[in-house]
Design a protein around this motif. Sequence first.
Motif, PDB file in Angstrom:
ATOM      1  N   THR A  62       0.832  -1.213   0.000  1.00 37.68           N
ATOM      2  CA  THR A  62       0.000   0.000   0.000  1.00 37.68           C
ATOM      3  C   THR A  62       0.867   1.263   0.000  1.00 37.68           C
ATOM      4  OG1 THR A  62      -0.215   0.033   2.408  1.00 37.68           O
ATOM      5  CG2 THR A  62      -1.916  -1.160   1.188  1.00 37.68           C
ATOM      6  N   ASN A  63       2.179   1.114   0.291  1.00 33.84           N
ATOM      7  CA  ASN A  63       3.085   2.280   0.239  1.00 33.84           C
ATOM      8  C   ASN A  63       3.730   2.448  -1.135  1.00 33.84           C
ATOM      9  OD1 ASN A  63       2.797   2.753   3.052  1.00 33.84           O
ATOM     10  ND2 ASN A  63       4.224   1.062   3.437  1.00 33.84           N
ATOM     11  N   GLU A  64       3.395   1.578  -2.071  1.00 29.62           N
ATOM     12  CA  GLU A  64       4.094   1.566  -3.366  1.00 29.62           C
ATOM     13  C   GLU A  64       3.136   1.925  -4.502  1.00 29.62           C
ATOM     14  OE1 GLU A  64       7.332   0.893  -3.342  1.00 29.62           O
ATOM     15  OE2 GLU A  64       7.468   0.105  -1.290  1.00 29.62           O
ATOM     16  N   VAL A  65       3.726   2.467  -5.580  1.00 26.85           N
ATOM     17  CA  VAL A  65       2.883   2.809  -6.735  1.00 26.85           C
ATOM     18  C   VAL A  65       3.289   2.037  -7.992  1.00 26.85           C
ATOM     19  CG1 VAL A  65       2.258   5.109  -5.919  1.00 26.85           C
ATOM     20  CG2 VAL A  65       4.337   4.809  -7.272  1.00 26.85           C
ATOM     21  N   ALA A  66       4.439   1.367  -7.937  1.00 28.10           N
ATOM     22  CA  ALA A  66       4.901   0.585  -9.091  1.00 28.10           C
ATOM     23  C   ALA A  66       5.657  -0.628  -8.567  1.00 28.10           C
ATOM     24  CB  ALA A  66       5.826   1.437  -9.952  1.00 28.10           C
ATOM     25  N   ALA A  67       5.921  -1.575  -9.482  1.00 28.67           N
ATOM     26  CA  ALA A  67       6.631  -2.807  -9.096  1.00 28.67           C
ATOM     27  C   ALA A  67       7.886  -2.448  -8.304  1.00 28.67           C
ATOM     28  CB  ALA A  67       6.988  -3.603 -10.341  1.00 28.67           C
ATOM     29  N   TYR A  68       8.204  -3.246  -7.274  1.00 33.08           N
ATOM     30  CA  TYR A  68       9.294  -2.874  -6.367  1.00 33.08           C
ATOM     31  C   TYR A  68      10.004  -4.122  -5.835  1.00 33.08           C
ATOM     32  CZ  TYR A  68       5.795  -4.053  -2.841  1.00 33.08           C
ATOM     33  OH  TYR A  68       4.846  -4.717  -2.107  1.00 33.08           O
ATOM     34  N   GLY A  69      11.052  -3.876  -5.033  1.00 32.07           N
ATOM     35  CA  GLY A  69      11.853  -4.986  -4.514  1.00 32.07           C
ATOM     36  C   GLY A  69      12.788  -5.487  -5.597  1.00 32.07           C
ATOM     37  N   ASP A  73      18.156 -11.511 -10.203  1.00 30.85           N
ATOM     38  CA  ASP A  73      18.620 -10.935 -11.478  1.00 30.85           C
ATOM     39  C   ASP A  73      18.297  -9.447 -11.611  1.00 30.85           C
ATOM     40  OD1 ASP A  73      15.915 -10.942 -11.954  1.00 30.85           O
ATOM     41  OD2 ASP A  73      15.987 -12.354 -13.629  1.00 30.85           O
ATOM     42  N   GLY A  74      17.893  -8.822 -10.505  1.00 31.84           N
ATOM     43  CA  GLY A  74      17.713  -7.373 -10.510  1.00 31.84           C
ATOM     44  C   GLY A  74      16.327  -6.902 -10.941  1.00 31.84           C
ATOM     45  N   ARG A  75      15.463  -7.840 -11.373  1.00 33.93           N
ATOM     46  CA  ARG A  75      14.101  -7.421 -11.740  1.00 33.93           C
ATOM     47  C   ARG A  75      13.261  -7.275 -10.467  1.00 33.93           C
ATOM     48  NH1 ARG A  75      11.349 -11.230 -14.890  1.00 33.93           N
ATOM     49  NH2 ARG A  75      12.858 -12.788 -14.243  1.00 33.93           N
ATOM     50  N   PRO A  76      12.125  -6.540 -10.532  1.00 29.12           N
ATOM     51  CA  PRO A  76      11.325  -6.346  -9.321  1.00 29.12           C
ATOM     52  C   PRO A  76      10.743  -7.662  -8.804  1.00 29.12           C
ATOM     53  CG  PRO A  76      10.670  -4.816 -11.065  1.00 29.12           C
ATOM     54  CD  PRO A  76      11.596  -5.803 -11.694  1.00 29.12           C
ATOM     55  N   ARG A  77      10.694  -7.796  -7.467  1.00 29.44           N
ATOM     56  CA  ARG A  77      10.134  -9.011  -6.853  1.00 29.44           C
ATOM     57  C   ARG A  77       8.605  -8.914  -6.733  1.00 29.44           C
ATOM     58  NH1 ARG A  77      12.564 -12.851  -4.109  1.00 29.44           N
ATOM     59  NH2 ARG A  77      14.426 -11.611  -3.663  1.00 29.44           N
ATOM     60  N   PHE A  78       8.118  -7.716  -6.448  1.00 29.02           N
ATOM     61  CA  PHE A  78       6.683  -7.534  -6.182  1.00 29.02           C
ATOM     62  C   PHE A  78       6.052  -6.817  -7.378  1.00 29.02           C
ATOM     63  CE2 PHE A  78       8.855  -7.728  -2.108  1.00 29.02           C
ATOM     64  CZ  PHE A  78       8.068  -8.599  -1.370  1.00 29.02           C
ATOM     65  N   ASP A  79       5.028  -7.437  -7.956  1.00 27.37           N
ATOM     66  CA  ASP A  79       4.393  -6.875  -9.156  1.00 27.37           C
ATOM     67  C   ASP A  79       2.982  -6.397  -8.804  1.00 27.37           C
ATOM     68  OD1 ASP A  79       3.977  -6.194 -11.806  1.00 27.37           O
ATOM     69  OD2 ASP A  79       3.395  -8.221 -12.409  1.00 27.37           O
ATOM     70  N   GLU A 290      11.361 -16.275 -23.954  1.00 21.10           N
ATOM     71  CA  GLU A 290      12.020 -14.997 -23.647  1.00 21.10           C
ATOM     72  C   GLU A 290      11.709 -14.631 -22.204  1.00 21.10           C
ATOM     73  OE1 GLU A 290      12.497 -11.564 -26.710  1.00 21.10           O
ATOM     74  OE2 GLU A 290      10.683 -11.196 -25.563  1.00 21.10           O
ATOM     75  N   ILE A 291      12.724 -14.216 -21.476  1.00 18.39           N
ATOM     76  CA  ILE A 291      12.506 -13.799 -20.079  1.00 18.39           C
ATOM     77  C   ILE A 291      11.840 -12.428 -20.085  1.00 18.39           C
ATOM     78  CG2 ILE A 291      13.728 -13.051 -17.994  1.00 18.39           C
ATOM     79  CD1 ILE A 291      15.474 -15.347 -18.205  1.00 18.39           C
ATOM     80  N   PRO A 292      10.783 -12.239 -19.252  1.00 27.04           N
ATOM     81  CA  PRO A 292      10.153 -10.910 -19.247  1.00 27.04           C
ATOM     82  C   PRO A 292      11.143  -9.842 -18.808  1.00 27.04           C
ATOM     83  CG  PRO A 292       9.232 -12.337 -17.514  1.00 27.04           C
ATOM     84  CD  PRO A 292      10.175 -13.170 -18.315  1.00 27.04           C
ATOM     85  N   LYS A 293      11.012  -8.651 -19.404  1.00 22.73           N
ATOM     86  CA  LYS A 293      11.925  -7.559 -19.000  1.00 22.73           C
ATOM     87  C   LYS A 293      11.476  -6.975 -17.671  1.00 22.73           C
ATOM     88  CE  LYS A 293      13.498  -6.513 -23.622  1.00 22.73           C
ATOM     89  NZ  LYS A 293      12.875  -7.742 -24.154  1.00 22.73           N
ATOM     90  N   GLY A 294      10.166  -6.998 -17.429  1.00 15.64           N
ATOM     91  CA  GLY A 294       9.620  -6.413 -16.204  1.00 15.64           C
ATOM     92  C   GLY A 294       9.463  -7.452 -15.111  1.00 15.64           C
ATOM     93  N   ALA A 295       8.487  -7.204 -14.229  1.00 14.41           N
ATOM     94  CA  ALA A 295       8.356  -7.996 -13.011  1.00 14.41           C
ATOM     95  C   ALA A 295       7.801  -9.397 -13.259  1.00 14.41           C
ATOM     96  CB  ALA A 295       7.470  -7.258 -12.019  1.00 14.41           C
ATOM     97  N   SER A 296       6.986  -9.586 -14.291  1.00 12.30           N
ATOM     98  CA  SER A 296       6.379 -10.911 -14.453  1.00 12.30           C
ATOM     99  C   SER A 296       5.857 -11.126 -15.862  1.00 12.30           C
ATOM    100  CB  SER A 296       5.219 -11.088 -13.462  1.00 12.30           C
ATOM    101  OG  SER A 296       4.132 -10.291 -13.873  1.00 12.30           O
ATOM    102  N   PHE A 297       5.391 -12.351 -16.117  1.00 12.12           N
ATOM    103  CA  PHE A 297       4.887 -12.686 -17.452  1.00 12.12           C
ATOM    104  C   PHE A 297       3.537 -12.036 -17.743  1.00 12.12           C
ATOM    105  CE2 PHE A 297       1.935 -16.637 -17.395  1.00 12.12           C
ATOM    106  CZ  PHE A 297       1.349 -16.253 -16.206  1.00 12.12           C
ATOM    107  N   PHE A 298       2.923 -11.412 -16.739  1.00 10.31           N
ATOM    108  CA  PHE A 298       1.645 -10.743 -16.999  1.00 10.31           C
ATOM    109  C   PHE A 298       1.826  -9.654 -18.061  1.00 10.31           C
ATOM    110  CE2 PHE A 298       0.790 -12.161 -12.514  1.00 10.31           C
ATOM    111  CZ  PHE A 298      -0.144 -13.117 -12.857  1.00 10.31           C
ATOM    112  N   GLU A 299       3.013  -8.996 -18.048  1.00 12.57           N
ATOM    113  CA  GLU A 299       3.276  -7.955 -19.053  1.00 12.57           C
ATOM    114  C   GLU A 299       3.388  -8.556 -20.443  1.00 12.57           C
ATOM    115  OE1 GLU A 299       6.844  -5.906 -17.886  1.00 12.57           O
ATOM    116  OE2 GLU A 299       5.961  -5.418 -15.938  1.00 12.57           O
ATOM    117  N   GLN A 300       4.038  -9.740 -20.518  1.00 12.37           N
ATOM    118  CA  GLN A 300       4.187 -10.374 -21.833  1.00 12.37           C
ATOM    119  C   GLN A 300       2.812 -10.768 -22.381  1.00 12.37           C
ATOM    120  OE1 GLN A 300       6.897 -13.434 -20.327  1.00 12.37           O
ATOM    121  NE2 GLN A 300       8.422 -12.773 -21.809  1.00 12.37           N
ATOM    122  N   GLN A 301       1.972 -11.344 -21.489  1.00 13.86           N
ATOM    123  CA  GLN A 301       0.656 -11.799 -21.943  1.00 13.86           C
ATOM    124  C   GLN A 301      -0.242 -10.622 -22.294  1.00 13.86           C
ATOM    125  OE1 GLN A 301      -1.142 -14.718 -19.298  1.00 13.86           O
ATOM    126  NE2 GLN A 301      -0.064 -16.308 -20.451  1.00 13.86           N
ATOM    127  N   ALA A 302      -0.021  -9.474 -21.654  1.00 14.29           N
ATOM    128  CA  ALA A 302      -0.905  -8.317 -21.867  1.00 14.29           C
ATOM    129  C   ALA A 302      -0.799  -7.790 -23.295  1.00 14.29           C
ATOM    130  CB  ALA A 302      -0.582  -7.211 -20.874  1.00 14.29           C
TER     131      ALA A 302
END
Length: 304
Positions: A62-69, A73-79, A290-302
């Motif tokens: 609730t304190n965050e506005v975008a993917a974080y953590g 491999d340096g990508r965000p943990r929380f999507d 292909e590995i997603p560039k962002g936090a998860s595969f939800f972006e790829q599927q979108a």
Amino acid sequence: MAPATSIAIADTKLYSLAMDALSQEQVDAYWENGFLVLTDALTADQLHALNADFDIWIEESTNEVAAYGQTLDGRPRFDLEPGHSAEHPALRRVTSPVDISSAYLEVMRNSRALDAVAQLIGPNVEFNNSKVNSKQPGAATEVKYHQDFLFQPHSNEDLIAVLFFLDDVTLENGPLEVVPGSHRGPMYDHWHKGVFTGTVADDIAKDAATKSLPCTGPAGTACLMHTRLLHASAPNRSTRPRTLFIAEYRAEDSISLSPQSLPSIYDGEVVRGERTGRIRTTPFEMFEPEIPKGASFFEQQAVS
Ligand SMILES: O=C(O)CCC(=O)C(=O)O
């Protein structure tokens, strides 16, 4: 001596029945259908501990506005799902929760479902990866039809995803939907027009939807799923959350052929049996994922 021998045989039979997580009927059903639903796969304490940590993560989100953590491999943990806010938190994915929670690590290493996995593809079993997929009430995120293997080719197909239900899963809150027997069918392309969309073509998805079965059950249930099974899940239109802890395992002789999209410090840990160092192959052909560039595969599927 004769009576003693027959007692010993009877004892052995009882012992092996007690040690098996699954009946022969369940084993056969898994290989026939490509999935198996197990109730009481978690103890009450395990379920409580998993939910307690997830509640903390929701609160933190609730304190965050975008993917974080950050994952290994340096990508965000929380999507976060688009539209996430402090009032309507929509944390939809935690990558590799076993790396940050002793409760998740303990369940990854010990559960009735893992005993069943060892019975199905063991005796030697390795941890592959883990994640939490959550659909908070009203969440719009859907999971489009896909086969996990197309994201993670291995030298053979003895990989099982265990989807633990952290909430009661009903027809209303976006249950996992599976196509029975599809693990014995084709491997469908997850690339379309030069883009890895992480989903099958529209006509395949349409056909799959007519053959799907929902996996529902009380919190503590687990669905064991073959890595080639076609599956999907709809948005959560209800007022109740639907959160899954998903732990994937592989036979120890199934060697990964592509980079890990859910990196973990525990990747490759032998969780049942022993390390043999052997490699077993089965023939198949597919395009590299292909590995997603962002936090998860939800972006790829979108984008599909
Ligand atoms: O969350 C779900 O319903 C399905 C999850 C899934 O298929 C995945 O994350 O690969």
